[in-house]
Design a protein around this motif. Structure first.
Motif, PDB file in Angstrom:
ATOM      1  N   VAL A 120      46.397  35.591  41.635  1.00 39.90           N
ATOM      2  CA  VAL A 120      47.483  36.532  41.860  1.00 39.90           C
ATOM      3  C   VAL A 120      48.788  36.139  41.198  1.00 39.90           C
ATOM      4  O   VAL A 120      49.698  36.948  41.084  1.00 39.90           O
ATOM      5  N   GLY A 121      48.926  34.935  40.780  1.00 40.44           N
ATOM      6  CA  GLY A 121      50.181  34.521  40.169  1.00 40.44           C
ATOM      7  C   GLY A 121      50.277  34.985  38.722  1.00 40.44           C
ATOM      8  O   GLY A 121      49.420  34.652  37.917  1.00 40.44           O
ATOM      9  N   GLY A 122      51.260  35.768  38.402  1.00 40.03           N
ATOM     10  CA  GLY A 122      51.393  36.227  37.021  1.00 40.03           C
ATOM     11  C   GLY A 122      52.083  35.179  36.184  1.00 40.03           C
ATOM     12  O   GLY A 122      52.947  34.451  36.667  1.00 40.03           O
ATOM     13  N   LEU A 123      51.697  35.101  34.944  1.00 37.76           N
ATOM     14  CA  LEU A 123      52.258  34.066  34.082  1.00 37.76           C
ATOM     15  C   LEU A 123      53.721  34.343  33.775  1.00 37.76           C
ATOM     16  O   LEU A 123      54.524  33.431  33.660  1.00 37.76           O
ATOM     17  N   GLU A 124      54.055  35.637  33.652  1.00 37.96           N
ATOM     18  CA  GLU A 124      55.412  35.969  33.238  1.00 37.96           C
ATOM     19  C   GLU A 124      56.337  36.226  34.425  1.00 37.96           C
ATOM     20  O   GLU A 124      57.513  36.509  34.242  1.00 37.96           O
ATOM     21  N   LYS A 134      51.807  37.354  45.652  1.00 42.18           N
ATOM     22  CA  LYS A 134      50.775  36.625  46.379  1.00 42.18           C
ATOM     23  C   LYS A 134      50.674  37.132  47.811  1.00 42.18           C
ATOM     24  O   LYS A 134      49.589  37.315  48.354  1.00 42.18           O
ATOM     25  N   GLN A 135      51.840  37.383  48.409  1.00 41.11           N
ATOM     26  CA  GLN A 135      51.842  37.879  49.796  1.00 41.11           C
ATOM     27  C   GLN A 135      51.195  39.263  49.875  1.00 41.11           C
ATOM     28  O   GLN A 135      50.420  39.543  50.790  1.00 41.11           O
ATOM     29  N   ALA A 136      51.544  40.105  48.908  1.00 40.90           N
ATOM     30  CA  ALA A 136      50.959  41.452  48.904  1.00 40.90           C
ATOM     31  C   ALA A 136      49.447  41.385  48.727  1.00 40.90           C
ATOM     32  O   ALA A 136      48.689  42.068  49.418  1.00 40.90           O
ATOM     33  N   ALA A 137      49.026  40.542  47.791  1.00 32.44           N
ATOM     34  CA  ALA A 137      47.585  40.411  47.555  1.00 32.44           C
ATOM     35  C   ALA A 137      46.877  39.860  48.781  1.00 32.44           C
ATOM     36  O   ALA A 137      45.780  40.295  49.132  1.00 32.44           O
ATOM     37  N   LEU A 138      47.546  38.900  49.436  1.00 28.98           N
ATOM     38  CA  LEU A 138      46.955  38.324  50.645  1.00 28.98           C
ATOM     39  C   LEU A 138      46.842  39.374  51.747  1.00 28.98           C
ATOM     40  O   LEU A 138      45.830  39.444  52.454  1.00 28.98           O
ATOM     41  N   ALA A 139      47.902  40.194  51.872  1.00 29.84           N
ATOM     42  CA  ALA A 139      47.868  41.257  52.884  1.00 29.84           C
ATOM     43  C   ALA A 139      46.733  42.238  52.599  1.00 29.84           C
ATOM     44  O   ALA A 139      45.999  42.647  53.517  1.00 29.84           O
ATOM     45  N   VAL A 140      46.586  42.592  51.321  1.00 33.56           N
ATOM     46  CA  VAL A 140      45.502  43.523  50.943  1.00 33.56           C
ATOM     47  C   VAL A 140      44.148  42.887  51.197  1.00 33.56           C
ATOM     48  O   VAL A 140      43.249  43.490  51.771  1.00 33.56           O
ATOM     49  N   GLU A 141      44.034  41.639  50.788  1.00 29.10           N
ATOM     50  CA  GLU A 141      42.762  40.930  50.962  1.00 29.10           C
ATOM     51  C   GLU A 141      42.382  40.835  52.427  1.00 29.10           C
ATOM     52  O   GLU A 141      41.240  41.104  52.814  1.00 29.10           O
ATOM     53  N   THR A 142      43.363  40.466  53.260  1.00 28.66           N
ATOM     54  CA  THR A 142      43.092  40.329  54.687  1.00 28.66           C
ATOM     55  C   THR A 142      42.698  41.670  55.292  1.00 28.66           C
ATOM     56  O   THR A 142      41.751  41.746  56.080  1.00 28.66           O
TER      57      THR A 142
ATOM     58  N   PRO B  39      45.848  59.275  42.965  1.00 27.49           N
ATOM     59  CA  PRO B  39      47.021  58.535  42.504  1.00 27.49           C
ATOM     60  C   PRO B  39      47.665  57.715  43.627  1.00 27.49           C
ATOM     61  O   PRO B  39      48.270  56.675  43.361  1.00 27.49           O
ATOM     62  N   LEU B  40      47.519  58.182  44.861  1.00 24.45           N
ATOM     63  CA  LEU B  40      48.075  57.436  45.995  1.00 24.45           C
ATOM     64  C   LEU B  40      47.559  56.003  46.029  1.00 24.45           C
ATOM     65  O   LEU B  40      48.291  55.076  46.352  1.00 24.45           O
ATOM     66  N   PHE B  41      46.280  55.850  45.687  1.00 19.52           N
ATOM     67  CA  PHE B  41      45.658  54.540  45.794  1.00 19.52           C
ATOM     68  C   PHE B  41      46.241  53.535  44.802  1.00 19.52           C
ATOM     69  O   PHE B  41      46.084  52.331  44.979  1.00 19.52           O
ATOM     70  N   ASP B  42      46.866  54.035  43.757  1.00 12.51           N
ATOM     71  CA  ASP B  42      47.388  53.128  42.743  1.00 12.51           C
ATOM     72  C   ASP B  42      48.443  52.180  43.304  1.00 12.51           C
ATOM     73  O   ASP B  42      48.764  51.165  42.695  1.00 12.51           O
ATOM     74  N   GLY B  43      48.991  52.533  44.456  1.00 12.68           N
ATOM     75  CA  GLY B  43      50.013  51.676  45.049  1.00 12.68           C
ATOM     76  C   GLY B  43      49.467  50.445  45.735  1.00 12.68           C
ATOM     77  O   GLY B  43      50.234  49.563  46.113  1.00 12.68           O
ATOM     78  N   ILE B  44      48.166  50.375  45.914  1.00 19.00           N
ATOM     79  CA  ILE B  44      47.590  49.212  46.596  1.00 19.00           C
ATOM     80  C   ILE B  44      47.268  48.151  45.553  1.00 19.00           C
ATOM     81  O   ILE B  44      46.446  48.355  44.666  1.00 19.00           O
ATOM     82  N   PRO B  45      47.926  46.983  45.648  1.00 18.02           N
ATOM     83  CA  PRO B  45      47.671  45.945  44.642  1.00 18.02           C
ATOM     84  C   PRO B  45      46.245  45.412  44.723  1.00 18.02           C
ATOM     85  O   PRO B  45      45.609  45.492  45.762  1.00 18.02           O
ATOM     86  N   ASP B  46      45.803  44.868  43.606  1.00 12.13           N
ATOM     87  CA  ASP B  46      44.432  44.360  43.510  1.00 12.13           C
ATOM     88  C   ASP B  46      44.401  42.880  43.867  1.00 12.13           C
ATOM     89  O   ASP B  46      45.051  42.070  43.200  1.00 12.13           O
ATOM     90  N   PRO B  47      43.685  42.491  44.897  1.00 14.64           N
ATOM     91  CA  PRO B  47      43.640  41.062  45.254  1.00 14.64           C
ATOM     92  C   PRO B  47      42.789  40.235  44.296  1.00 14.64           C
ATOM     93  O   PRO B  47      42.884  39.021  44.297  1.00 14.64           O
ATOM     94  N   ALA B  48      41.957  40.889  43.517  1.00 11.91           N
ATOM     95  CA  ALA B  48      41.099  40.145  42.585  1.00 11.91           C
ATOM     96  C   ALA B  48      41.077  40.858  41.246  1.00 11.91           C
ATOM     97  O   ALA B  48      40.083  41.454  40.872  1.00 11.91           O
ATOM     98  N   PRO B  49      42.205  40.827  40.535  1.00 10.59           N
ATOM     99  CA  PRO B  49      42.259  41.576  39.281  1.00 10.59           C
ATOM    100  C   PRO B  49      41.309  41.012  38.232  1.00 10.59           C
ATOM    101  O   PRO B  49      41.036  39.811  38.212  1.00 10.59           O
ATOM    102  N   LEU B  50      40.848  41.923  37.401  1.00  9.03           N
ATOM    103  CA  LEU B  50      39.984  41.523  36.298  1.00  9.03           C
ATOM    104  C   LEU B  50      40.848  40.782  35.283  1.00  9.03           C
ATOM    105  O   LEU B  50      41.876  41.276  34.857  1.00  9.03           O
ATOM    106  N   ARG B  51      40.464  39.593  34.917  1.00  8.55           N
ATOM    107  CA  ARG B  51      41.294  38.828  33.981  1.00  8.55           C
ATOM    108  C   ARG B  51      40.403  37.853  33.227  1.00  8.55           C
ATOM    109  O   ARG B  51      39.211  37.708  33.539  1.00  8.55           O
ATOM    110  N   GLU B  52      41.030  37.199  32.267  1.00 14.16           N
ATOM    111  CA  GLU B  52      40.275  36.230  31.475  1.00 14.16           C
ATOM    112  C   GLU B  52      39.945  35.026  32.346  1.00 14.16           C
ATOM    113  O   GLU B  52      40.826  34.378  32.891  1.00 14.16           O
TER     114      GLU B  52
END
Lengths: 212, 260
Positions: A120-124, A134-142, B39-52
């Motif tokens: 969850v930590g962005g490089l920039e 991180k808190q938002a992601a944790l809240a979503v994950e939980t 579009p409403l759902f776009d506001g929910i952040p992704d806890p496991a984003p696709l990344r390298e």
């Protein structure tokens, strides 16, 4: 994100899907050599999907192996010309459900780490932004892990995996209206979780402003 | 959802994406996510984003190769042929009923042609690929799975009896037909379980129930072709119960093999 970048991402995604479908067609016809290509194109997506469902990177890795083995066994049933991703997501979900129902999972569930901090930590991002993220992601994950598998799967497929309502309903074996209901219930839970998370932060900001 | 609630959610949703309300920046790769129908759902952040990430290890494929498409088709065709031959051989040995002259056309259609048609329909629906390669919609599955056995029972009890019978050995004949029909169903079920391994990634229980129902309907219809009884209770229970048993076995047991 600019329109050009958006279009570029979309095209890349479509090209990848097309390449995946072509590879899967060949694999289903018996060409074993193309498995590495399927793995390259599908592996990361399935891993992220399983990560979102299970809430654990370790479980997701194990489930990914199991899913790919099941895909290998089921390849002869793959319909030529159809999209590979929804078919693979359905198999991955079956793997996850089998995993959840196993006694081993029930024993280990309490010890599962909910969030992979490195994810969850962005490089920039600044340190403060990264903490908030991180808190938002944790809240979503939980919240995701706290809801039923049915709702979680519905939301994850539509929101994060980008499947259409019709595709997601087929993956879950339910009607489209049932899928919408499940996804919106999940959304409500997540929205409330994020609201709860932001409330203390807002009140702290207000207190700081007042004291200043 | 109330109008004001919608507005509030929409505002909040947008703010999460831009990081204005909560201060949460788009460090989750939200913008890289595909557009959703909500579009409403776009506001929910992704806890496991696709990344390298480091690539996960490639699984070792089992030594016993899984059958490719042609092999699967051949296996299914053999299973279907064996099932049909199995039941028809029994019919040939036991003989076809001889009271055709006393049976109205509507009775024959309801007791034999309709179950045969429903068996074909159940099989077709269960094995249909659908628009996304995952089969037909859930409503079609449920409707066909319920309609098949229900239609058999409605035909058994609802169609007027063509002539009166006084069957002194009701229970004996009932159990003989029940046992026979169950035996006729057994091999098609087994063949289906073996030939449809890992065939259904989604809605596997319903599709397996349909396969079981198809086997039961086919056997029940063929039993109607053999058994001269016109007693509704006999047809309903002796020939109809195996359909329910086969559907249940499909949904509860065969599904362990057929789920991908």
């Amino acid at each position: 994100m600019s329109a050009d970048t958006c279009l570029g991402t979309l095209l890349t995604s479509r090209e990848q899907d097309a390449a995946l479908n072509r590879a899967m067609d060949r694999y289903a016809a018996g060409d074993d050599a193309v498995f590495a290509e399927i793995f390259r194109l599908l592996g990361p997506r399935l891993r992220a999907f399983l990560r979102r469902l299970s809430g654990s990177a370790d479980s997701a890795d194990d489930l990914l192996q199991e899913t790919l083995l099941r895909i290998h066994h089921a390849r002869g049933s793959f319909t030529p010309g159809r999209a590979t991703a929804p078919w693979a997501y359905a198999i991955a979900r079956n793997c996850y459900i089998s995993h959840v129902r196993s006694p081993k999972h029930r024993l280990s569930r309490s010890s599962v780490a909910l969030i992979d901090e490195s994810a969850v930590g962005g490089l920039e991002a600044s340190a403060e932004e990264a903490t908030m993220a991180k808190q938002a992601a944790l809240a979503v994950e939980t919240a995701l892990q706290g809801m039923s598998e049915a709702r979680r799967s519905a939301f994850v497929l539509v929101r994060y995996e980008g499947l259409s309502v019709a595709e997601a309903a087929q993956v879950l074996g339910i009607t489209e209206s049932a899928l919408k209901v499940r996804a919106f219930h999940a959304y409500e839970v997540l929205r409330q979780a994020l609201e709860t998370m932001e409330r203390p932060a807002s009140s702290t900001l207000q207190k700081n402003a007042l004291s200043a | 959802m109330k109008p004001n609630q919608t507005k509030r959610v929409a505002i909040q949703s947008g703010s999460f994406t831009r990081g204005q309300l909560t201060g949460v920046p788009d460090v989750h790769g939200l913008d890289d996510q595909p557009d959703t129908e909500f579009p409403l759902f776009d506001g929910i952040p992704d806890p496991a984003p696709l990344r390298e990430e480091p690539a996960p290890r490639v699984p070792r494929l089992p030594a016993s190769a899984s059958p490719p498409r042609n092999g699967v088709r051949r296996r299914r065709l053999i299973a279907l042929s064996a099932s049909i031959v199995w039941v028809l051989t029994h019919l040939a040995v036991y003989g076809v009923r001889t009271d055709w002259a006393e049976l109205p056309g509507s009775y024959v259609a309801a007791q034999i042609l309709v179950p045969l048609g429903l068996a074909v329909a159940s099989l077709t629906v269960a094995l249909s690929q659908g628009a996304h390669g995952l089969g037909v919609g859930a409503r079609w599955l449920w409707a066909t799975a319920v309609l098949g056995p229900a239609a058999f029972w409605i035909a058994a009890f609802g169609v007027p009896q063509p002539y009166a019978v006084a069957d002194a050995s009701f229970w004996v004949s009932l159990f003989v037909c029940l046992d026979l029909t169950l035996a006729w169903v057994a091999l098609p079920l087994l063949a289906a379980g073996l030939s449809l391994r890992s065939a259904f990634p989604s809605a596997a229980a319903w599709k397996s129930a349909l396969i079981g129902g198809a086997a039961g309907l086919f056997s029940g219809a063929i039993m109607n072709l053999h058994c001269p009884s016109v007693d509704p209770a006999h047809i309903g229970f002796a020939h109809g119960i195996p359909i329910l048993v086969a559907s249940a076995l499909g949904a509860l047991v065969m599904v362990r093999w057929t789920r991908a």
